[in-house]
Motif scaffolding. Sequence first.
Motif, mmCIF file in Angstrom:
data_model
loop_
_atom_site.group_PDB
_atom_site.id
_atom_site.type_symbol
_atom_site.label_atom_id
_atom_site.label_comp_id
_atom_site.label_asym_id
_atom_site.label_seq_id
_atom_site.Cartn_x
_atom_site.Cartn_y
_atom_site.Cartn_z
ATOM 1 N N ALA A 175 3.067 -12.117 11.080
ATOM 2 C CA ALA A 175 4.283 -13.013 12.137
ATOM 3 C C ALA A 175 5.683 -13.090 11.865
ATOM 4 N N ASN A 176 5.833 -13.992 10.748
ATOM 5 C CA ASN A 176 7.309 -14.198 10.699
ATOM 6 C C ASN A 176 7.712 -13.885 8.980
ATOM 7 N N ALA A 177 7.130 -13.807 8.259
ATOM 8 C CA ALA A 177 8.013 -13.454 7.230
ATOM 9 C C ALA A 177 7.496 -11.947 6.246
ATOM 10 N N MET A 178 7.443 -10.838 6.626
ATOM 11 C CA MET A 178 7.506 -9.648 6.056
ATOM 12 C C MET A 178 8.869 -9.120 5.150
ATOM 13 N N ASP A 179 10.248 -9.881 6.279
ATOM 14 C CA ASP A 179 11.424 -9.524 5.683
ATOM 15 C C ASP A 179 10.769 -8.986 3.794
ATOM 16 N N GLU A 180 10.828 -11.252 3.676
ATOM 17 C CA GLU A 180 10.723 -11.321 2.743
ATOM 18 C C GLU A 180 10.067 -10.876 1.449
ATOM 19 N N PHE A 181 9.333 -9.433 1.891
ATOM 20 C CA PHE A 181 8.538 -8.983 1.046
ATOM 21 C C PHE A 181 9.327 -7.176 1.315
ATOM 22 N N ALA A 182 10.312 -7.175 1.698
ATOM 23 C CA ALA A 182 11.258 -6.096 1.766
ATOM 24 C C ALA A 182 11.515 -5.297 0.113
ATOM 25 N N GLY A 183 10.499 -3.962 -0.073
ATOM 26 C CA GLY A 183 10.666 -3.671 -1.136
ATOM 27 C C GLY A 183 9.159 -3.510 -1.991
ATOM 28 N N VAL A 184 8.559 -4.086 -1.568
ATOM 29 C CA VAL A 184 7.443 -4.195 -2.310
ATOM 30 C C VAL A 184 6.143 -4.041 -0.882
ATOM 31 N N HIS A 185 4.840 -3.380 -1.330
ATOM 32 C CA HIS A 185 3.725 -2.879 0.096
ATOM 33 C C HIS A 185 2.808 -4.496 -0.591
ATOM 34 N N VAL A 186 2.532 -5.305 0.235
ATOM 35 C CA VAL A 186 2.229 -6.132 0.409
ATOM 36 C C VAL A 186 1.035 -5.969 -0.032
ATOM 37 N N ILE A 187 -0.017 -6.904 -0.436
ATOM 38 C CA ILE A 187 -1.768 -6.398 -1.052
ATOM 39 C C ILE A 187 -2.222 -7.778 0.278
ATOM 40 N N ALA A 188 -1.992 -8.712 -0.314
ATOM 41 C CA ALA A 188 -2.864 -9.968 0.507
ATOM 42 C C ALA A 188 -1.581 -10.962 -0.076
ATOM 43 N N VAL A 189 -1.486 -11.737 0.643
ATOM 44 C CA VAL A 189 -0.943 -13.232 0.273
ATOM 45 C C VAL A 189 -1.280 -14.505 0.488
ATOM 46 N N HIS A 190 -1.765 -15.041 -0.461
ATOM 47 C CA HIS A 190 -2.756 -16.582 -0.550
ATOM 48 C C HIS A 190 -2.065 -17.457 -1.646
ATOM 49 N N THR A 191 -2.880 -18.767 -0.659
ATOM 50 C CA THR A 191 -2.770 -20.229 -1.469
ATOM 51 C C THR A 191 -3.551 -20.534 -2.051
ATOM 52 N N HIS A 192 -3.912 -20.920 -2.925
ATOM 53 C CA HIS A 192 -4.546 -22.789 -3.605
ATOM 54 C C HIS A 192 -5.424 -23.462 -2.735
#
Length: 342
Positions: free
Chosen positions: A128-145
């Motif tokens: 919703a808010n930060a896909m621009d920070e991943f420009a140039g790659v295709h996001v499979i997933a993000v996560h945390t511990h």
Amino acid sequence: MRKLNTILAGALAATLLCGSALAREVTLRIHQMLPAQATIPADAITPWAAAVEEQSGGRIKFELYPAMQLGGAPPSLFDQAKDGVVDIIWTVLGYTPGRFPKSEVFEMPFLVTTGEATSVAFQKYVEANAMDEFAGVHVIAVHTHGPGLFHTKDPVNKLEDLAGMKIRGGSRVISDMLSRLGAEPIGMPVPAVTEALSKGVIDGTTIPWEVTPSLKVAELVKNHTGFTGEYGLYTQTFGFVMNQDSYNNLPDDLKAIIDANSGVETARMFGKVMDAGDAGGLAIAEGLGNNIITLDAVETARWKAAAQPTIDQWFADMDGQGIDGRALYEEAQSLVAAESSL
């Protein structure tokens, strides 16, 4: 008749070419920083790759390269995917300071609950808010511990005990927090922790339980300090991303398989693996008879107050970039709370 034969031959050739394209096989290289037996490589990345390979009927195959076997250092992983050096990487976003400013909000003190809930919240937040920070790659997933905590040579029973300790921090936000809590932050990627503890470069480290077995932390230090309540001290953010051309060049049916194994449910799976790893890491430390410390509610409140300036500083940093950090922080809080209540 000759004209009909020509048409039929052309149609057959087109069909064969189409079938050949659909049947095309591809091998994708996955590169990451941890040993193959560590939690995420063993229990998330490997099963994910196996599922995709099975669903593709073997047309997508993977080569897994743990522990930076293809070269470079952990901070270079994101660019390795972006530049096409490898096809897919898994990395800590905080290893490249300032590159993911909006995503940093999930590193704020006492925001994280479980790995599963916080990972789902983070995936939804980034979409919703930060896909621009991943420009140039295709996001499979993000996560945390899951909840981060302290693992130290000397016990930390109260805030004052941390004063002057050299503590490993995994990102600029976490290092800022450590400084405000009274420690001397030492920045380094997680694979360097074992040697740094062994050689006395650091007195302790901030990591979740799940990664302690692969780093032998419970054998190197005997004290582990966590906090009372639902919210842990901190978390780090991770990206599992694919080179954009590697994704774009797949046939549509294979893209669909990658897509079906991406997004919220993949983030959830990675988070659940982190939670299971936390339980395993804690059990090892308990089995060794280590000192497991849980600060009570009053002491935990002191740490929250001491860490608040890190949040305030992040708001100021975001304001300087024209980003409404307070609004993003409130959204992150809301998403974590909603997922944690399910």
